[in-house]
Scaffold this motif. Structure first.
Motif, short mmCIF file in Angstrom:
data_model
loop_
_atom_site.label_atom_id
_atom_site.label_comp_id
_atom_site.label_asym_id
_atom_site.label_seq_id
_atom_site.Cartn_x
_atom_site.Cartn_y
_atom_site.Cartn_z
N PRO A 96 0.83 -1.19 0.00
CA PRO A 96 0.00 0.00 0.00
C PRO A 96 0.87 1.25 0.00
O PRO A 96 2.03 1.21 0.42
N PRO A 97 0.35 2.36 -0.48
CA PRO A 97 1.13 3.59 -0.44
C PRO A 97 1.43 3.96 1.01
O PRO A 97 0.67 3.65 1.93
N GLY B 170 -16.27 7.62 1.03
CA GLY B 170 -16.61 6.22 0.87
C GLY B 170 -16.13 5.66 -0.46
O GLY B 170 -15.98 6.40 -1.45
N ILE B 171 -15.88 4.36 -0.52
CA ILE B 171 -15.51 3.70 -1.76
C ILE B 171 -16.79 3.26 -2.46
O ILE B 171 -17.63 2.58 -1.85
N PRO B 172 -16.97 3.60 -3.73
CA PRO B 172 -18.17 3.17 -4.45
C PRO B 172 -18.31 1.65 -4.45
O PRO B 172 -17.32 0.92 -4.48
N LEU B 173 -19.56 1.18 -4.42
CA LEU B 173 -19.81 -0.26 -4.33
C LEU B 173 -19.14 -1.03 -5.46
O LEU B 173 -18.49 -2.05 -5.21
N ALA B 174 -19.27 -0.57 -6.69
CA ALA B 174 -18.68 -1.29 -7.82
C ALA B 174 -17.17 -1.43 -7.67
O ALA B 174 -16.59 -2.48 -7.97
N GLU B 175 -16.52 -0.36 -7.20
CA GLU B 175 -15.07 -0.40 -7.01
C GLU B 175 -14.69 -1.37 -5.90
O GLU B 175 -13.71 -2.13 -6.03
N MET B 176 -15.46 -1.38 -4.82
CA MET B 176 -15.15 -2.28 -3.72
C MET B 176 -15.34 -3.74 -4.12
O MET B 176 -14.53 -4.61 -3.77
N ARG C 32 -7.94 -0.73 -1.46
CA ARG C 32 -6.49 -0.83 -1.55
C ARG C 32 -5.80 0.52 -1.69
O ARG C 32 -4.61 0.62 -1.46
N GLY C 33 -6.53 1.55 -2.11
CA GLY C 33 -5.96 2.88 -2.22
C GLY C 33 -6.37 3.72 -1.02
O GLY C 33 -5.91 3.50 0.10
N ARG C 34 -7.24 4.69 -1.26
CA ARG C 34 -7.73 5.49 -0.13
C ARG C 34 -8.65 4.63 0.74
O ARG C 34 -9.24 3.66 0.27
N VAL D 50 -2.39 -1.61 8.44
CA VAL D 50 -1.22 -0.76 8.70
C VAL D 50 -1.73 0.57 9.26
O VAL D 50 -2.91 0.91 9.11
N PRO D 51 -0.86 1.34 9.93
CA PRO D 51 -1.32 2.62 10.47
C PRO D 51 -1.77 3.57 9.36
O PRO D 51 -1.35 3.47 8.21
N GLY D 52 -2.62 4.50 9.73
CA GLY D 52 -3.09 5.50 8.78
C GLY D 52 -3.60 6.72 9.52
O GLY D 52 -3.81 6.70 10.74
N ALA D 53 -3.84 7.76 8.79
CA ALA D 53 -4.28 9.03 9.37
C ALA D 53 -5.72 8.94 9.85
O ALA D 53 -6.51 8.13 9.37
N ASP D 54 -6.06 9.79 10.81
CA ASP D 54 -7.43 9.91 11.27
C ASP D 54 -8.27 10.61 10.21
O ASP D 54 -7.76 11.43 9.43
#
Length: 565
Positions: free
Chosen positions: A26-27, A429-435, A441-443, A469-473
Motif C-alpha cells: 500500500p502507499p 466512501g468507496i463506491p460499491l462497484a469499485e469495492m 487498496r488505495g484510499r 497498517v497505520p493510517g491518518a485519522d
C-alpha cells in the motif's frame, strides 16, 4: 469458474502467506488527518433496515452449554430476544458430546444388534434448551451422518488440529446413509420431538436446512445423492410439522452449477421422497467468505472476494422469477473460511481490523441486495467461542475465555439501529462497484449506515482499509437534514470501537497479556469488552430540522451516533 474460487481459497489459502511484493504494497500512509463529509437526509429512505446481522453459528455445538459458551449465548440473545438465530454443525453426529476443534456430537442415533433405531435426544435437548433459555432460536442444520447410518462409518471421529490439513476432517460422518428410510425417520422423530417439547408455534419460528457445503468435501456423495438426502429430510420435517420453515442448500460460495441444479430440482424436479414435482423451498441459503493474505509483513483483507461471492449468489437467485421475494440467508458470511484455523493471514481477528471490516461489509450486503432485487433476510456470522483455549489465541470468535472482542460490539451497535434505512452519503466512501472489483487498496473507506425510527436516528460510521497498517485519522463532519423535529433539543450519544474503547484485547495486552489474570484484572477486562461511550450524552439543538456533528474517526474505528428525542 469464478464462483468456485472462494471454496478453493477457504481450503487452501487460509494460513498461507504471500512474499513481500513492492508492487502490492500500500502507499505510505500520511499521518495528516483528512476531512470527510457525511450527509444523512431523514426524508430519504431505502426501505426497512432489516436486522440481517442477528444470525450466528459454529462447528462445535457442545460449546453452547459450557461456561463461556452459555455466557456468550446470553449476550447474543440480549441483542434481540427471540430474534437471534444460531446454526451449528454436528447436531446428529455420533458421540458422547465431548467437544473438540471442528467437532461436536450428540449421540442422537444408534442401532441395536438387530439394526433397530435407538433415539436419544438428551444432548440435543441440552443444546436447544440453552439457546432458548437465552433468547436464541435454532437455525436447525440437519446433519451430519450418524455412525450407524453411514455407508462408510470408519474412521469416524477425526483428530484435527490447526496444524493438520483441512480435509482430514472429512470422515465417516460426511457420507450418505445406508438406508434413506431410516434417515428420514430419524429426522421425522427429531422434528416431532421438538414440536412436542417446545410447542408448534415455537418450532414454526425456526429455520431448517440439510447439511453444510455439500458442494465440497463435507459431502462424500454425488450432487444427486445430496438432493435425495435433502428431499427425504425436508419431507420428514414437513410430515412432523407441515408449517416448518425449510430451505437450503447452504453451499460453499454461491454454489454455481450445484446451486442452480438444486434450485431447478426444488422448483421442477421429481422429489425423491414423495415422487411428486418439487421440494419446498422457503428460503435460499449460500455462503460467502473473504480471502485475507499476508503481504509486506502485514495482513491484507480480501473484502472484494466476499462481496463478489455474495453478488454471484444474488445473481443466481434473481435469475429465477419463481424466487422473487423469497428470503435469502447468507448461511455463513465471514472474512475467511475456517474459524478454528490459525496462521499469519488470520492475525486480524482479535482487534479492530475485524470490527471495522464487519461494519463495512454488512452495509454493502444491504446495497448488493438492493442492486439485485433480492430479499436478504440474514447474514450469518460463523464465529462463536472456543472453550478451554488460551486467551486471544487467534481463532475467529466473538469472545475469548469469556472476554468479548471488539467485533461483538459492532453487533451491539447494529442492535441499536431500527426502523427505516436512510440514504447516507459520504465523500470518503468507496463506491460499491469499485469495492466489489478491487476492495479497499488505495484510499480508505470512510462511510456510514443510517436508520430512523419513531424517536431516534442512528448513524453507524467506520474507517476501513484492507491493509492492516497505520493510517491518518478522518476528521468527519456529519450533517443531518429533515429531522422530524424543529426547534427542539435532542440527546446525542456517541459509542466507539477503537484501540481505547470497547476493546478487551488492547486492555489485555497492557498488563503483559496475562494467561492467568487475577480476578480483579478479569473483571476489568470484562468491562473493557463492553460497548463504550466516547463521551457523556450531550444535548444537540435542532434548527429547521437540521443538525451537524464533528468528530475524529481513527483508522479501523467504528462509531455509532444515536440521536434520541
Amino acid at each position: 469458474m469464478r464462483n468456485a474460487v472462494p471454496a478453493l481459497l477457504w481450503l487452501t489459502l487460509l494460513a498461507t502467506t504471500r512474499a513481500a511484493d513492492p508492487a502490492t504494497a500500500p502507499p505510505a500512509p500520511s499521518t495528516n488527518p483528512f476531512p470527510v463529509t457525511l450527509h444523512v437526509d431523514a426524508a430519504k429512505t431505502r426501505g426497512e433496515l432489516k436486522p440481517i446481522w442477528r444470525f450466528f453459528g459454529a462447528d462445535e455445538p457442545n460449546y453452547a452449554y459450557l461456561k463461556h459458551g452459555a455466557k456468550l449465548l446470553s449476550e447474543l440473545g440480549e441483542l434481540a430476544p427471540q430474534k437471534v438465530y444460531f446454526r451449528a454443525h454436528n447436531l446428529l453426529t455420533s458421540g458422547d458430546g465431548t467437544p473438540a476443534l471442528k467437532w461436536g456430537s450428540t449421540g442422537a442415533y444408534s442401532e441395536d444388534a438387530d439394526g433397530k433405531p435407538i433415539y436419544n435426544w438428551t444432548i440435543l435437548d441440552r443444546i436447544f434448551d440453552t439457546y432458548l433459555a437465552r433468547g436464541v432460536r435454532p437455525y436447525g442444520q440437519i446433519g451430519f451422518m450418524p455412525r450407524d447410518l453411514s455407508v462408510k462409518p470408519e474412521p469416524y471421529q477425526h483428530q484435527w488440529t490447526p496444524r493438520a490439513r483441512y480435509d482430514e476432517i472429512y470422515t465417516g460422518w460426511a457420507y450418505p446413509p445406508k438406508d434413506y428410510a431410516k434417515w428420514a425417520e430419524l429426522v421425522f422423530q427429531w422434528t416431532k420431538h421438538c414440536v412436542e417439547k417446545y410447542g408448534r408455534a415455537e418450532v414454526e419460528s425456526w429455520y431448517w436446512e440439510v447439511w453444510n457445503e455439500a458442494n465440497i468435501g463435507y459431502w462424500r456423495g454425488t450432487p444427486a445423492e445430496f438432493r435425495k438426502l435433502h428431499d427425504y429430510a425436508i419431507d420428514a420435517v414437513r410430515r412432523a410439522l407441515p408449517t416448518a420453515r425449510v430451505g437450503g442448500a447452504d453451499t460453499a460460495g454461491s454454489g454455481g452449477r450445484f446451486t442452480r441444479d438444486f434450485i431447478e430440482h426444488c422448483l421442477r424436479g421429481t422429489n425423491y421422497a414423495t415422487g411428486k414435482v418439487g421440494t419446498p423451498l422457503d428460503f435460499v441459503s449460500f455462503h460467502a467468505k473473504g480471502a485475507p493474505v499476508t503481504t509486506n509483513g502485514h495482513v491484507r483483507m480480501g473484502i472484494a472476494a466476499q462481496l463478489r461471492t455474495i453478488e454471484d449468489g444474488f445473481r443466481i437467485v434473481a435469475s429465477y422469477p419463481e424466487l422473487k421475494g423469497k428470503p435469502v440467508v447468507l448461511g455463513e458470511s465471514d472474512p475467511e473460511g475456517c474459524a478454528a484455523c490459525q496462521g499469519p493471514s488470520l492475525a486480524y481477528r482479535n482487534g479492530t481490523m475485524y470490527s471495522s471490516y464487519t461494519a463495512a461489509v454488512f452495509a454493502r450486503k444491504h446495497d448488493l441486495a438492493d442492486q439485485h432485487g433480492v430479499n436478504l433476510e440474514g447474514a450469518l456470522t460463523w464465529a462463536f467461542e472456543f472453550e478451554d483455549q488460551p486467551y486471544f489465541a487467534g481463532f475467529r470468535s466473538l469472545a475469548s475465555s469469556g472476554l468479548d472482542k471488539p467485533v461483538l460490539n459492532v453487533f451491539r451497535m447494529f442492535a441499536r439501529m431500527s426502523g427505516q434505512r436512510l440514504v447516507a452519503e459520504s465523500d470518503g466512501g468507496i463506491p460499491l462497484a469499485e469495492m466489489v472489483r478491487s476492495g479497499v487498496r488505495g484510499r480508505p473507506d470512510v462511510a456510514a449506515l443510517a436508520s430512523l425510527d419513531a424517536n431516534q436516528l442512528c448513524v453507524l460510521a467506520w474507517h476501513y482499509h484492507d491493509d492492516d497498517v497505520p493510517g491518518a485519522d478522518a476528521e468527519v463532519e456529519l450533517t443531518l437534514d429533515h429531522l422530524p423535529l424543529v426547534g427542539r433539543e435532542a440527546t446525542l450519544r456517541h459509542f466507539r470501537i477503537d484501540e481505547e474503547h470497547s476493546n478487551a484485547f488492547t486492555a489485555w495486552k497492557r498488563p503483559g497479556s496475562p494467561q492467568q489474570p487475577t480476578p480483579e484484572q478479569y473483571a476489568q477486562l470484562e468491562k473493557a469488552g463492553q460497548l463504550a461511550a466516547l463521551d457523556s450524552p450531550k444535548p444537540l439543538r435542532i434548527g429547521n430540522g437540521q443538525a451537524a456533528v464533528k468528530f475524529k474517526l481513527p483508522r479501523r474505528a467504528v462509531s455509532l451516533l444515536q440521536l434520541t428525542w
